[in-house]
Design an enzyme around this catalytic site. Sequence first.
Site, short mmCIF file in Angstrom:
data_model
loop_
_atom_site.label_atom_id
_atom_site.label_comp_id
_atom_site.label_asym_id
_atom_site.label_seq_id
_atom_site.Cartn_x
_atom_site.Cartn_y
_atom_site.Cartn_z
CB SER A 120 -0.95 0.00 1.20
OG SER A 120 -0.22 -0.18 2.40
CG ASP A 169 -2.37 4.82 8.70
OD1 ASP A 169 -1.22 4.40 8.93
OD2 ASP A 169 -2.91 4.77 7.57
CG HIS A 194 -0.97 3.66 4.95
ND1 HIS A 194 -1.68 2.91 5.85
CD2 HIS A 194 -0.61 2.83 3.95
CE1 HIS A 194 -1.76 1.66 5.41
NE2 HIS A 194 -1.11 1.58 4.27
#
Length: 425
Positions: free
Chosen positions: A144, A401, A404
């Site tokens: 990702s 998060d 990311h």
Amino acid sequence: MKAISIPSVRGLLTGGRRVRYAAVSKSASVPALLALLFIAGTAFSVVFLGPFDWPPAIASFLGGEGDDVTRGEWVRDPSLRPYYTNSTCAFIEDYQNCMKHGRPSLEFLRWRWRPAHGDDLPRFDAARFLTLLRGKSVLFVGDSLASSHVRSLVCTLAQVAPAPARMESLLGGFQRWTFPAHDVSVSFFWTPFQVRWRLTRGPDDAVGPDRQGEVFAGPTDLHLDEADARWITAVPNHDVVVISASHWFARPAVYYRAGRAVGCHQACDGDNNNLTAMKPWQAQREAFRTVLRTLAGTEGFKGAMILRTVAPTHYENGGWFDGGECTATEPATDPDEDPVEMAEPEAEFYKAQVEEFRAAEAESPRRMRLMDVTGMMLRRPDGHPDRYGHGPGQHEGFNIDCLHWCLPGPIDVWNELLMKILTDS
Ligand SMILES: *[C@@H]1O[C@H](CO)[C@@H](O)[C@H](O)[C@H]1NC(C)=O
Ligand SMILES: *[C@@H]1O[C@H](CO)[C@@H](O)[C@H](O)[C@H]1NC(C)=O
């Protein structure tokens, strides 16, 4: 494209805690998840780019050496504007869209990377990039975070492209954006390991050769000596291939060589109890060795091959599943005052990548470049979504998060590095 919801993420993945991003904790770090899967959409058509003829700038990169611009510091630049915003780019995935989700200050977008030696990195010139790569195709392969890089690049290019960029999901798991006016395409293939892999346990409907990666369940069978044919076979259709992969290697796995189970990590029970326990970075090292050698030997591929190194996580006071967070609002700018070190798996992943890259480079006449983002990203604890990767009550992967990166955000600098790599003489 299909985003998969994640059943009981918490129980499925290992994760560790770290106290501060500056602290080295033995068991820190976090497997990547929240990946989006890119399943077949429309008919797959291979882009054939015809005979190669590189523009002079790229041709000289292919044989040249550049300065190392990846050592340096982040300097504040109040005049800096992001290359795109949540309003000007439709390709920002929701979990990175910190602007949309109300990140209270956008000051984190006003930092420029200044290399310790030599000139500042030039701002990314999207028009120049499109011209330079006319008729060419760039492929990104990874998890990702690689997807984030693709989105960052495509968002930036889309600002100057006369015709709107389109995203297509191609058969076989590829995604592609095309810039018709320049005949440039940017593709992405999601694979968190680069080598052949298969989930071995998980919800029934998610396990099997055609369903790879559809959940975040583990463990995974990893064939350390076999590059993943699903993307390797497409390499000759591209002119620049950017590979990366790290965090998923921290997950439970059974390792295979020559089709035989030889080792395991956090999956050494039951039938596997007589396999050798292996560290995830040993597995990662072998996987990269395989992939770099395979790429170097791929017939028909005359392009450039770039390895992007680990982008570190920045969880403080816990891991991704138990309240860890990343509340910094500024880069870590003073390495003396606040020594910046990586947690164990990430530091080991980084070392393995760099060493395997150097070994492959020494052996291969092929053009290979290292895009070493690790040091610069380590200094950006402020660049993650933290609580702004989703709206209130919306999250289905990370609540907080720190893995990311916000888009726009510090990883937009990766495009500046890409340009530098492609144009250096
Ligand atoms: C973009 O973000 C701003 C806040 O920074 C928000 O007001 C706006 O609605 C967002 N636009 C879109 C299209 O998400
Ligand atoms: C591992 O254990 C199985 C039985 O559980 C046995 O059949 C096999 O020979 C063992 N392999 C090795 C390498 O010891």
